[in-house]
Design a protein around this motif. Structure first.
Motif, short mmCIF file in Angstrom:
data_model
loop_
_atom_site.label_atom_id
_atom_site.label_comp_id
_atom_site.label_asym_id
_atom_site.label_seq_id
_atom_site.Cartn_x
_atom_site.Cartn_y
_atom_site.Cartn_z
N ASP A 195 2.13 -14.30 0.90
CA ASP A 195 1.40 -13.16 -0.07
C ASP A 195 2.36 -13.46 -1.38
O ASP A 195 1.58 -13.58 -2.57
CB ASP A 195 1.46 -11.91 0.61
N PHE B 96 -9.36 -14.44 -6.63
CA PHE B 96 -8.01 -13.82 -5.99
C PHE B 96 -8.33 -12.44 -5.75
O PHE B 96 -8.63 -11.70 -6.59
CB PHE B 96 -6.98 -14.34 -7.00
N ARG C 248 -1.10 -6.16 -5.28
CA ARG C 248 -0.66 -5.48 -3.80
C ARG C 248 -0.68 -6.61 -2.91
O ARG C 248 -1.42 -7.64 -2.70
CB ARG C 248 -1.90 -4.70 -3.82
N VAL C 249 0.45 -6.76 -2.03
CA VAL C 249 0.48 -7.55 -0.90
C VAL C 249 0.81 -6.89 0.46
O VAL C 249 0.70 -5.70 0.35
CB VAL C 249 1.78 -8.57 -1.16
N ALA C 250 0.32 -7.61 1.62
CA ALA C 250 0.44 -7.12 2.97
C ALA C 250 2.06 -6.50 2.93
O ALA C 250 2.20 -5.70 3.78
CB ALA C 250 0.16 -8.33 3.96
N THR D 264 0.27 -23.99 4.84
CA THR D 264 0.50 -22.81 5.94
C THR D 264 -0.35 -22.92 6.64
O THR D 264 -1.67 -23.24 6.42
CB THR D 264 0.64 -21.58 5.15
N ARG E 62 -5.48 -18.98 1.23
CA ARG E 62 -4.10 -18.62 0.84
C ARG E 62 -3.17 -19.62 1.11
O ARG E 62 -2.99 -20.31 2.41
CB ARG E 62 -3.58 -17.31 1.32
N ARG F 174 -6.67 -8.73 4.73
CA ARG F 174 -5.34 -8.38 5.43
C ARG F 174 -4.29 -8.77 4.30
O ARG F 174 -3.08 -8.29 4.61
CB ARG F 174 -5.33 -9.28 6.68
N HIS F 175 -4.33 -9.81 3.70
CA HIS F 175 -3.62 -10.30 2.73
C HIS F 175 -4.17 -10.74 1.33
O HIS F 175 -5.37 -10.80 1.43
CB HIS F 175 -2.70 -11.12 3.34
N THR F 176 -3.48 -11.42 0.57
CA THR F 176 -4.03 -11.93 -0.52
C THR F 176 -4.80 -13.13 -0.44
O THR F 176 -4.39 -13.69 0.73
CB THR F 176 -2.88 -12.16 -1.96
N ALA G 163 1.43 -16.55 -3.18
CA ALA G 163 0.07 -16.59 -3.70
C ALA G 163 -0.26 -15.93 -4.81
O ALA G 163 -0.66 -16.37 -5.67
CB ALA G 163 -0.93 -15.96 -2.65
N HIS H 231 -1.02 -17.23 -8.61
CA HIS H 231 -2.27 -16.69 -9.22
C HIS H 231 -1.74 -16.02 -10.74
O HIS H 231 -2.65 -16.29 -11.67
CB HIS H 231 -2.72 -15.56 -8.29
N GLU I 269 -6.37 -8.92 -3.93
CA GLU I 269 -5.18 -8.43 -3.49
C GLU I 269 -5.05 -8.15 -1.97
O GLU I 269 -6.13 -8.08 -1.38
CB GLU I 269 -4.63 -7.28 -4.26
N ALA I 270 -3.86 -7.85 -1.23
CA ALA I 270 -4.19 -7.41 0.14
C ALA I 270 -4.69 -6.11 0.03
O ALA I 270 -4.62 -5.34 -0.84
CB ALA I 270 -2.78 -7.44 0.60
N ASN I 271 -5.24 -5.70 1.24
CA ASN I 271 -5.81 -4.28 1.66
C ASN I 271 -6.91 -4.05 0.38
O ASN I 271 -7.19 -2.96 -0.01
CB ASN I 271 -4.88 -3.41 1.61
N GLU I 272 -7.66 -5.12 0.17
CA GLU I 272 -8.86 -5.08 -1.06
C GLU I 272 -10.10 -4.69 -0.07
O GLU I 272 -10.42 -5.52 0.86
CB GLU I 272 -8.86 -5.97 -1.70
N GLU J 209 0.91 -1.25 -0.11
CA GLU J 209 0.10 -0.03 -0.04
C GLU J 209 0.78 1.38 -0.01
O GLU J 209 0.65 2.15 -0.55
CB GLU J 209 -0.87 -0.08 1.25
N GLU K 100 7.83 3.82 5.74
CA GLU K 100 8.05 2.38 6.19
C GLU K 100 9.39 1.70 5.67
O GLU K 100 9.93 0.76 6.17
CB GLU K 100 6.99 1.41 5.79
N SER L 257 1.09 1.51 11.52
CA SER L 257 1.24 3.00 11.08
C SER L 257 0.05 3.84 11.42
O SER L 257 -0.98 3.63 11.01
CB SER L 257 1.53 2.93 9.71
#
Lengths: 468, 752, 215
Positions: free
Chosen positions: A66, C88, A57-59, B488, C62, C27-29, A69, A73, C90-93, A34, A410, C184
């Motif tokens: 992530d 699928f 986008r990943v965490a 996982t 995941r 939180r994540h993908t 994954a 994908h 992405e993170a933060n979607e 992000e 960050e 953050s």
């Protein structure tokens, strides 16, 4: 099947890998967080749509789940870790390659990463090959008597070599990053210091193992750039000097070749020493069957004695410094391109004799930091960012030239890498000065204060920094 | 007319009682009888007295007839209801009617640390010729009360048991016998200090060697709660009482896998009560009690004065017997003869005067008889006993070892320093000698008895989970079979600490099942510990042939046992072996989850006792590593329960001889074992993320009506309450164990 | 500080829209499988120790790990991106929105946020309480901790460096905490709400007023 590379990194290295992939005709995908959404590597992958979606986008850049994954994908076949993050994480490399849907890890195989990632193990293997390492124990010591004997031996050896102010270092074996290291100048003091470090190690790391080695002062820190293939081919791309790193500061500057008579009057035959460390590096690489790019770090004492320090099993930030003094068919090689190509199974395709070394190069790291305040990171928005264009200059940056950019808090505030080269060190230095004068960076932080970078510092100290 | 009214009321009471026990008035047409009574009551003055008397007599006859029929076919569950009926006599009634006078100690009525536990110093009287002799005893027991809320139904709190222990010590100081009365459905399962399980364990530990005669009488013996006042020299039980490993309802909930809040099917509970073999007859035949005290038909109630007289006689007789057995066989025989003669003369009580004071030698005998009594319990309820030839060999081996170890540790102990070198030489040679002596015989024996099932246990002493080909790592490291999967998992603390999902091969491989972020320990199979805790190839299993069986012929249990045996390749839930940790020899007893969830039954108890003895004989530290224990195996009924005193006794004797006994808990450890042979260890440690307690969350909710916080049973909470001594990280288990052995064990790891 | 706050205006604002719109982001993908539909009523974590999870909103798959995502608050699913089902992400979607009826406490909190003297984040960074402040909070609760200007109250974690942050503003007790350690906080976002001792009665007045007028 066409290879598709997932680039698991950010900043300038992500861009360099993207370019290298494009050069090689490979498809690629980038990941981003992000906070990095405005970064150039993301913009470029989002803006150009003909290839379909290329940025995910990943965490976090350090969340393997992530990244894998996304790799699945996007149907990637390989992962490039860049430097930092996962580049030297053997567990990640192992997972990537042994999972049910295996991917190519662009880097050495995981066993090599594991073996060479362990400093003590590296030292042991090097010693077994008669490659010099810093005199000291090649494993943790738990016994006080044994330790004392060792310490006395080390002191005696130094005296025999007529070293002024001999001393030894006592380190916590499980420590790192400068934690739990004490210096001993007199043997009489050893027992006290040993106990102190041992207690510290026990408390801090739960293991009382201690390492003892000779304390070196006033030395050069060199790097040997190796490139190896999965087919047992091994060549080198010369040496670099990064002594500045070892003076307790962050690396801001690096030069190639490793020694230059114009910088310092060496008491030894510089070329001979360089040849020796290259040979040693190749010997160790052959022994562990090294199969990708890597950097062998060396300490060279003032009287020309080399010691192997460690091996970086990754592409380094400074790889291009070496590339700019190397010529293959009159062209500078691109080591990242070579790395990807070799990891995917190519042969090197040329031999050592096909590489010609000439000239000198210097790399500057341009960083937003306050050099007067202990190199404190500076955060804010960059409004203007411009570099000159020269045929002796390469600039790698993820900061966009065409729009304002907020430095994400960050990550490290690295702005750019600039590499200049010339026929001699003197010419490279002159061009470096010119470059530093020609860079335009403007911006301000939330308080309205203008941006501060390390450019003035580099300008003022260029000569001093390059005295090695 | 007043008489008739009384008769009528009495009759009404009897019918109500019947309805209560039968849980309904359908049986025997009780409803009609009750209606008739109601009619008499309603039109009481419409009848002439004689007429009414006659009518009442008819009903009385009918009720008496019903009562007799009922008594003949009393089911287990009906006995449970008799015991729980508020009309049944309680400890208070006994104190008032059996003993002459008494003073309650440690609180009175509801002004009390724990009103469900009553302690009283009491006098008991007997007549010898025309002389009255009173003797002092300490009476300790649960008080159910006749419906008083504050008595908590006889379910004593941890501090109630602590109070009991305090006065046991007083009895010991004063040298007076203890009479225990069990009227408890079970201990109140809370962990607040001193903790339900830990306190029961402490009581048991003290009782194993308490230097006074102890008699216990069971009316309601609810598992662990009863054991805290159960270990005794003579165990009596009321004919209509029950003594069980678990309440029939609890057993039914487990067996029927009934979810919390759902109603238990009545038939299931009844069947469970039947299967658990909880009646006095059952217990007598299992050898878990010594004698039954006959109650009147359908159980004694608080006004059965004749019954109390008989009870007095029975407890005096039991105490006499215990005392006499410590004196000499002849005295005991003489007593028996006199007693029989008295019985023949139909005298109410034998007029014999026996002093209950014991001399030192007699105390010694008392304790050794107690030891033998418990060691001999439940010895017929496990399989894999040695054949006569094997038994002989074992005895021979034991005798040789005994001589050898006595020589090594006792005779040479305390010699001068210059002797020490020779001592080492001698012992070194000695062991070679012993080996040479025994090896050919052992080998010959193995050859002769090469039966497939007997060998199975030995061959699988150390099993490696994964195939070598499947290993990720090179080299000879054990890899958990859990690691062979590309997926996982999420750490349960992810929300709190932001833990990353863990890749299973890393987690169960290098990370030893530990979350890298928060240190949470994921469960690992017991084989992992066998491989990583002890020195390579140092494990020598023994007694692996001892086999869990189904001694109560519990319905459907055989097949489950068989399945577990097939699954694990082992015979019981306990593995006992010799092993080494960083060069330190020790004896290990290990309870593991794969076999009946690590529950303890006769086989496990016997193996544990033998491990204690082996450690004692060889002068080695004893480690009990609890991978998981679900408690006492309910399918063995009270044969399981008495493993608590039995094993605790073995521990006590090991410790008294100078041993070092350590317990390490992992995963889940609950109930009986914790409340006895585990909880009595002075050194108890826990592996991180494990849970330790007496009863699980659900049982606590159901019995106390209160919910407990999620970390109630966590190792940290246990440490905070002082139940354990420390929490160990699994990755440092080996080092910590070694360190603990060194610091706690002293120089030679055995002698204090 | 303005002592005569226009309660009626503030309260009527909350009356007209007494909801908070909680947007749920991944939180994540992973691959999404929804477990609720639009309009569904959901509840947050329950039980005495908040140990019972709330309603299951969706499952994120995941690396063969199905991760259930539970609702943290109660309300109604007011929007749901149904087109993502089985896909699928992405993170933060952003995947759904929960319309959460504000509770009395939450309204008080949000009014207080305007009334308390807030200490704002000097930079976009991660914040932690300084060690001794955290220890005091853990022991006595935040409202028992008084801070003075110049006190080292926070540690700002910025670019891998820990920088102490000194409090400036009115002295008082830490009345409200607005940040979570390790997450953050944007520049200028409030970190804590501090209440000077003198204003405590006024704060109490607001609280009792809202309590009385809000049902």
């Amino acid at each position: 099947m066409k290879e598709k590379v997932l680039i698991a990194n950010r900043g300038e290295i992500a861009l360099r890998i993207m370019n290298a992939c494009t050069d090689l005709g490979l498809d690629y995908v980038v990941v981003y967080t992000e906070e990095d959404a405005d970064s150039e590597h993301v913009r470029r992958s989002l803006d150009h749509q003909p290839h379909g979606k290329r940025a995910f986008r990943v965490a976090s850049y350090t969340d393997p789940n992530d990244i894998l994954a996304v790799a699945d994908h996007a149907e990637c076949t390989a992962i490039h870790p860049g430097y930092g993050f996962f580049s030297e994480d053997f567990r990640f490399a192992r997972r990537v390659t042994v999972r049910d849907r295996p991917l190519t890890f662009i880097g050495p195989n995981w066993e090599v990463i594991k073996d060479l990632g362990d400093k003590i193990n590296t030292k042991r293997v090097a010693n077994s090959l008669s490659i010099p390492t810093i005199p000291g124990t090649d494993g943790p010591i738990y016994n006080e008597m044994e330790a004392e004997e060792y310490a006395e031996q080390l002191m005696a050896d130094q005296k025999a070599q007529k070293i002024k102010n001999p001393s030894i270092l006592v380190k916590a074996a499980a420590g790192g990053g400068g934690m739990g290291i004490e210096e001993v100048r007199e043997v009489e003091q050893f027992r006290r210091v040993y106990r102190q470090v041992q207690n510290y190690a026990k408390r801090q790391f739960g293991d009382g193992g201690v390492l003892i080695e000779q304390c070196l002062r006033d030395y050069n820190h060199l790097e040997v750039q190796l490139v190896c293939s999965r087919h047992g081919e091994r060549i080198h791309f010369g040496t670099r000097n990064c002594t500045i790193q070892s003076t307790g500061r962050q690396k801001r500057l690096e030069a190639a070749p490793g020694f230059d008579e114009s910088c310092f009057a060496y008491v030894f035959n510089a070329q001979e020493v360089l040849d020796r460390i290259v040979d040693y590096s190749l010997k160790l690489a052959a022994h562990v069957r090294y199969d990708n790019v890597g950097t062998w770090e060396w300490i060279i004492t003032r009287d020309g004695q080399p010691y192997l320090l460690e091996v970086n099993t990754r592409i380094q930030v400074e790889n291009d410094v070496s590339a700019r003094i190397s010529h293959i068919d009159g062209q500078h090689p691109n080591l990242i391109r070579e790395q990807i190509r070799l990891a995917l199974g190519d042969r090197i395709g040329y031999s050592q004799s096909g590489i010609e070394f000439k000239g000198s190069s210097i790399e500057f790291r341009i960083i937003a930091e306050d050099t007067h305040r202990g190199f404190a990171p500076w955060i804010g928005t960059i409004n203007q960012f411009d570099f000159p264009k020269h045929d002796w200059l390469a600039v790698y940056t993820h900061v966009p030239f065409d729009r304002p950019y907020v430095i994400p808090s960050e990550y490290d505030p690295n702005l750019a890498l600039a590499i200049v080269w010339g026929d001699s060190m003197a010419e490279a230095k002159a061009r470096g000065r010119q470059l530093l004068r020609e860079i335009t960076i403007a911006g301000e932080n939330v308080a309205g204060a203008p941006i501060s970078t390390n450019i003035p510092y580099l300008e003022a100290h260029l000569d001093k920094l390059l005295t090695f | 007319m007043e008489d008739q009214r009384k008769r009528l009321l009495k009759l009404e009471e009897r019918i109500t009682y019947l309805v209560h026990i039968k849980e309904g008035s359908e049986w025997g047409n009780l409803a009609a009888l009750a209606e008739k009574l109601a009619h008499f009551k309603h039109s009481f003055y419409d009848f002439a007295e004689e007429e009414l008397s006659e009518e009442i007599r008819k009903v009385e006859d009918a009720v008496a007839f019903l009562e007799e029929r009922f008594e003949e076919h009393l089911t287990a569950m009906e006995r449970v209801r008799i015991v729980r009926c508020p009309q049944r006599f309680t400890l208070r009634d006994i104190l008032e009617n059996v003993y002459e006078d008494f003073t309650e100690l440690g609180g009175e009525e509801d002004v009390n640390v724990d009103p469900s536990m009553v302690v009283a110093k009491a006098n008991i009287m007997r007549r010898v010729k025309n002389k009255v002799i009173t003797q002092q005893v300490m009476v300790i027991g649960h008080e159910k009360g006749h419906g008083e809320e504050f008595r908590n139904g006889g379910s004593s709190k941890p501090w109630g048991n602590e109070k009991a222990l305090r006065y046991m010590a007083v009895a010991e100081t004063e040298g007076i016998p203890i009479h225990f009365y069990n009227f408890t459905p079970g201990a109140f399962p809370i962990e607040d200090y001193p903790g339900a399980a830990q306190q029961i364990a402490r009581n048991l530990y003290a009782l194993t060697k308490l230097r006074v005669p102890i008699i216990s009488v069971i009316s309601e013996g609810g598992s662990g709660g009863a054991e805290a006042l159960g270990l005794s020299d003579f165990r009596l039980m009321f004919s209509h009482g029950y003594y069980s490993v678990i309440s029939p309802e609890g057993g039914a909930a487990i067996e029927g896998k009934i979810r919390e809040g759902e109603k238990l099917p009545k038939e299931l509970v009844a069947a469970c009560a039947e299967n658990l073999r909880i009646t006095a007859e059952d217990n007598l035949s299992q050898g878990t009690i010594d004698r039954i005290i006959q109650e009147p038909i359908l159980g004694a109630r608080r006004d059965d004065f004749g019954f109390f007289r008989q009870l007095r006689y029975e407890v005096i007789r039991a105490t006499d017997e215990v005392v006499l057995k410590t004196k000499s066989l002849r005295a005991f025989r003489a007593y028996e003869v006199k007693r029989r003669m008295a019985a023949a003369e139909a005298a109410e009580e034998p007029h014999i005067d026996i002093s209950w004071d014991l001399h030192r030698d007699e105390i010694k005998r008392l304790l050794s008889l107690r030891s033998r009594k418990y060691r001999d319990m439940a010895t017929n309820s496990f399989g894999g006993k040695a054949s006569p030839a094997m038994a002989l060999w074992h005895r021979l081996e034991k005798a040789v070892s005994h001589v050898y170890y006595s020589f090594r540790y006792d005779l040479l102990k305390g010699q001068q320093k210059q002797m020490q070198k020779m001592f080492q030489d001698v012992s070194g040679e000695g062991s070679v000698f012993l080996q040479r002596l025994s090896r050919p015989i052992t080998e010959a024996y193995d050859f002769i008895s090469r039966k497939p099932e007997a060998k199975a246990g030995k061959a699988t002493a150390v099993r490696v989970g994964a195939n070598p080909e499947e290993r990720l790592e090179r080299g000879d490291t054990y890899m958990s079979p859990l690691a062979n999967e590309d997926r996982t998992v999420t750490c349960p603390n992810a929300e709190k600490f932001g833990c990353r999902d863990l890749w299973v091969p890393d987690l169960y491989g290098e990370f030893c099942g530990v979350c890298q972020t928060c240190g949470h320990h994921f469960p690992l199979e017991y084989e992992w510990y066998l491989k990583h805790l002890f020195d390579p190839d140092s494990i020598r299993e023994f007694n692996s042939e001892i086999r869990s069986v189904n001694p109560l012929q519990y319905k459907g249990f055989d097949s489950r046992l068989k399945a577990d045996r097939a699954k694990t390749g082992r015979n019981s839930a306990m593995i006992t072996f010799d092993a080494r940790v960083m060069g330190v020899d020790l004896v290990v007893a290990m309870l593991y989850s794969d076999f009946r969830n690590g529950t303890v039954g006769s086989a496990e108890g016997e193996k544990f006792v033998r491990a204690c003895d082996r450690a004692r004989l060889r002068r080695r530290p004893l480690l009990c590593y609890v991978h998981t224990t679900g408690g006492i195996r309910i399918h063995e009924g009270t044969l399981g329960v008495i493993q608590m005193p039995k094993c605790t006794l073995a521990v006590r004797e090991y410790l008294d001889s100078g041993g070092l006994y350590m317990v390490v808990y992992d995963n889940n450890s609950y109930a009986g074992p914790v409340a006895s042979f585990l909880g009595c260890s002075p050194y108890q440690f826990a592996i991180r993320s494990c849970r330790i307690g007496f009863a699980g969350q659900r049982v606590i909710r159901e019995t106390t009506g209160q919910d407990i916080p999620p970390d109630y049973h966590s190792a940290k909470s246990a440490l905070r309450r002082g139940h354990i001594q420390g929490i160990w990280d699994r990755r440092e288990f080996r080092q910590n164990l070694y360190k603990a052995l060194m610091t706690m064990g002293g120089r030679n790891l055995y002698y204090r | 500080m303005n002592q005569d706050i226009d309660f009626d205006a503030i309260l009527s604002k909350y009356r007209s829209d007494p909801f908070d719109y909680v947007h749920i982001h991944t939180r994540h993908t992973g691959r999404v499988r929804f477990k609720v539909t639009e309009g569904a009523q959901v509840k947050g974590a329950g039980g005495e120790w908040h140990h019972l999870p709330g309603s299951l909103l969706f499952v994120l798959y995941r690396e063969r790990n199905p991760k259930p995502i539970y609702s943290s608050t109660f309300g109604e699913v007011s929007a749901l991106r149904r087109e993502l089902e089985g896909n699928f992400v992405e993170a933060n979607e952003k995947v759904m929105t929960i319309k959460h009826p504000l509770t009395k406490r939450e309204i008080i909190e949000s009014i207080l946020r305007k009334v308390l003297s807030n200490f704002n984040a000097p930079e976009r960074a991660k914040y932690f309480f300084a060690m001794d402040i955290q220890a005091r909070i853990d022991k006595f609760g935040p409202r028992a901790v008084t801070i003075q200007p110049g006190d080292e109250v926070f540690t700002m974690s910025l670019m891998k460096r820990d920088i102490p942050v000194y409090y400036s503003g009115e002295p008082g007790i830490i009345h409200s905490i607005y940040f979570k350690p390790g997450i953050s906080v944007g520049h200028g976002e409030p970190l804590i709400g501090v209440c000077p001792p003198g204003r405590l009665p006024f704060i109490q007045k607001i609280i009792s007023r809202v309590k009385a007028e809000w049902e």
